[in-house]
Design a protein around this motif. Structure first.
Motif, PDB file in Angstrom:
ATOM      1  N   ASP A 101      19.286   2.681  -3.299  1.00  0.00           N
ATOM      2  CA  ASP A 101      18.203   1.942  -3.950  1.00  0.00           C
ATOM      3  C   ASP A 101      16.821   2.381  -3.463  1.00  0.00           C
ATOM      4  O   ASP A 101      15.868   2.410  -4.239  1.00  0.00           O
ATOM      5  CB  ASP A 101      18.383   0.431  -3.813  1.00  0.00           C
ATOM      6  N   ASP A 145       9.441  -4.138  -8.715  1.00  0.00           N
ATOM      7  CA  ASP A 145      10.388  -3.182  -8.131  1.00  0.00           C
ATOM      8  C   ASP A 145      10.404  -3.283  -6.609  1.00  0.00           C
ATOM      9  O   ASP A 145      11.469  -3.240  -5.985  1.00  0.00           O
ATOM     10  CB  ASP A 145      10.036  -1.754  -8.549  1.00  0.00           C
ATOM     11  N   LEU A 164      13.487  -4.246  -3.983  1.00  0.00           N
ATOM     12  CA  LEU A 164      13.848  -3.379  -2.861  1.00  0.00           C
ATOM     13  C   LEU A 164      13.737  -4.139  -1.548  1.00  0.00           C
ATOM     14  O   LEU A 164      14.606  -4.021  -0.676  1.00  0.00           O
ATOM     15  CB  LEU A 164      12.970  -2.132  -2.836  1.00  0.00           C
TER      16      LEU A 164
END
Length: 100
Positions: A70, A21, A25
């Motif tokens: 995000d 993750d 990002l």
């Protein structure tokens, strides 16, 4: 310029998912206006401690990142499963390492 630096901790069982993750990002963040650098490295695998280092042109760029969809989704997903000590510093006298 702003420098954001510090440590993030996750449970060792969550490290693989967290890393995926965070990598996603980071890739998006590096494309943002005002981002100079955005890096994370596993500093201590034993306790799943990551060193986070960012450089931003100014507060407006950092704020836009922190408020981006995000970024908010990442924080909401990991809220309660990550903890950190990350600080922001103003850098007004940037120069080469060997300059006095």
């Amino acid at each position: 310029m702003l420098i954001v630096i510090g440590y993030m901790h996750v449970d060792p069982a969550d490290l693989a998912e967290f890393s995926v993750d965070l990598k996603s990002l980071a890739a998006a963040t590096r494309q943002r206006e005002g981002n100079i650098s955005y890096d994370a490295v596993l500093d201590n695998p034993g306790d799943s401690r990551l060193l986070i280092a960012e450089r931003w042109a100014d507060q407006a760029a950092l704020t836009a990142h922190l408020e981006a969809e995000d970024t908010l989704a990442f924080v909401n997903h990991w809220q309660g499963r990550m903890r950190g000590d990350i600080r922001k510093y103003d850098a007004a006298n940037e120069r080469n390492l060997d300059d006095e």
